[in-house]
Design a protein around this motif. Structure first.
Motif, PDB file in Angstrom:
ATOM      1  N   GLN A  95       0.825  -1.210   0.000  1.00 45.66           N
ATOM      2  CA  GLN A  95       0.000   0.000   0.000  1.00 45.66           C
ATOM      3  C   GLN A  95       0.861   1.262   0.000  1.00 45.66           C
ATOM      4  N   ASP A 100      -4.210   1.026  -2.885  1.00 48.60           N
ATOM      5  CA  ASP A 100      -5.126   0.037  -3.465  1.00 48.60           C
ATOM      6  C   ASP A 100      -6.084   0.656  -4.483  1.00 48.60           C
ATOM      7  N   THR A 104      -5.879  -1.567  -7.923  1.00 48.82           N
ATOM      8  CA  THR A 104      -6.976  -2.434  -8.368  1.00 48.82           C
ATOM      9  C   THR A 104      -7.510  -2.081  -9.756  1.00 48.82           C
ATOM     10  N   TYR A 109      -2.587  -5.949 -11.523  1.00 48.33           N
ATOM     11  CA  TYR A 109      -3.378  -6.486 -10.409  1.00 48.33           C
ATOM     12  C   TYR A 109      -4.395  -7.512 -10.893  1.00 48.33           C
ATOM     13  N   ASN A 110      -5.199  -7.132 -11.884  1.00 49.87           N
ATOM     14  CA  ASN A 110      -6.329  -7.973 -12.285  1.00 49.87           C
ATOM     15  C   ASN A 110      -5.916  -9.235 -13.035  1.00 49.87           C
ATOM     16  N   LEU A 113      -1.687 -10.481 -10.356  1.00 48.67           N
ATOM     17  CA  LEU A 113      -1.738 -10.655  -8.907  1.00 48.67           C
ATOM     18  C   LEU A 113      -2.935 -11.501  -8.474  1.00 48.67           C
ATOM     19  N   CYS A 114      -4.121 -11.118  -8.906  1.00 49.77           N
ATOM     20  CA  CYS A 114      -5.331 -11.824  -8.452  1.00 49.77           C
ATOM     21  C   CYS A 114      -5.354 -13.301  -8.828  1.00 49.77           C
ATOM     22  N   ARG A 117      -3.328 -15.153  -6.418  1.00 44.38           N
ATOM     23  CA  ARG A 117      -3.686 -14.968  -5.012  1.00 44.38           C
ATOM     24  C   ARG A 117      -2.639 -14.144  -4.255  1.00 44.38           C
ATOM     25  N   ARG A 119      -2.866 -10.531  -3.140  1.00 45.14           N
ATOM     26  CA  ARG A 119      -3.646  -9.295  -3.005  1.00 45.14           C
ATOM     27  C   ARG A 119      -2.801  -8.140  -2.476  1.00 45.14           C
ATOM     28  N   GLN A 120      -1.875  -8.440  -1.578  1.00 43.65           N
ATOM     29  CA  GLN A 120      -1.056  -7.414  -0.953  1.00 43.65           C
ATOM     30  C   GLN A 120       0.307  -8.002  -0.625  1.00 43.65           C
ATOM     31  N   TRP A 141      -3.233 -13.135   0.515  1.00 44.34           N
ATOM     32  CA  TRP A 141      -4.509 -12.963  -0.153  1.00 44.34           C
ATOM     33  C   TRP A 141      -5.418 -12.171   0.768  1.00 44.34           C
ATOM     34  N   GLU A 142      -6.711 -12.315   0.646  1.00 44.26           N
ATOM     35  CA  GLU A 142      -7.661 -11.487   1.386  1.00 44.26           C
ATOM     36  C   GLU A 142      -8.060 -12.085   2.725  1.00 44.26           C
TER      37      GLU A 142
END
Length: 216
Positions: A95, A100, A104, A109-110, A113-114, A117, A119-120, A141-142
């Motif tokens: 961050q 973010d 995003t 990212y899309n 990264l996603c 898995r 996310r950060q 991940w989340e």
């Protein structure tokens, strides 16, 4: 804060990896579990050409590494949004590198990264020489809260050990390269050569000596 015992166990793994590159994966595995992440890498990237390589990783899909090197490396907004944070010895969260709300919206990212898995992240620029940079990163991940001061403090405590281990690793690699070059040169001699250490143990037998023994 993390326990002193936990930090010392990581330091031991770091110095063990300095002499045995295969153990960097073991260290990354342990660090990832301590930080409650799911992926970790030691990643080298040229910030000018954006060419990249991965020295070690834990739980990273090889296809993801290939895709990063071929396409997504130059799209990494964690390098391009706030490059002033990417200085030797610095630690940061993802961050801090790119908020973010901006991350995003990106292809990085899309599409990279996603699906993998990640996310950060939390990272450390261990070494930097001109545009060449070496970064240790742990991703999650989340399923956990954002990385923050606690994780940054741990990486900062490990930083001098990581830097020393990287230096030792590079020196060992350099010595091994010189030793291999010397062995190759001896193999091109027509005379048989056998090298012994101080205890009379055989260190090296060149090809001519090997052929001579084989003919006896």
């Amino acid at each position: 804060m993390y326990s002193q015992e936990g930090v010392l166990s990581l330091v031991e793994l770091i110095y063990g990896a300095a002499g045995d590159p295969a153990r960097w994966t073991e260290m990354l595995n342990h660090l990832t579990h301590v930080l409650r992440g799911n992926v970790a890498t030691i990643h080298h990237q040229d910030l000018r050409s954006l060419e990249s390589s991965f020295a070690a990783d834990w739980n990273m899909d090889p296809a993801a590494i290939d895709a990063y090197k071929v396409h997504y490396g130059p799209l990494n907004v964690w390098f391009t949004t706030r490059p002033e944070l990417n200085t030797q010895g610095n630690v940061y969260t993802s961050q801090m590198l790119c908020p973010d709300r901006l991350l995003t919206r990106t292809e990085f990212y899309n599409d990279w990264l996603c699906p993998n898995r990640m996310r950060q992240g939390v990272g450390a620029t261990v070494m930097k020489n001109g545009c060449a940079t070496s970064i240790l990163s742990v991703f999650s991940w989340e399923d956990r809260e954002p990385f923050g001061d606690r994780e940054l403090a741990l990486l900062q405590a490990l930083m001098p050990h990581l830097q020393r281990a990287f230096q030792l690793h590079n020196r060992i690699q350099g010595l091994e390269s010189k030793a291999n070059a010397a062995a190759d040169a001896l193999d091109h001699l027509s005379q048989g050569v056998i090298l012994f250490d101080a205890k009379s143990c055989v260190l090296l037998v060149n090809q001519a000596a090997t052929a001579l023994f084989a003919s006896e």
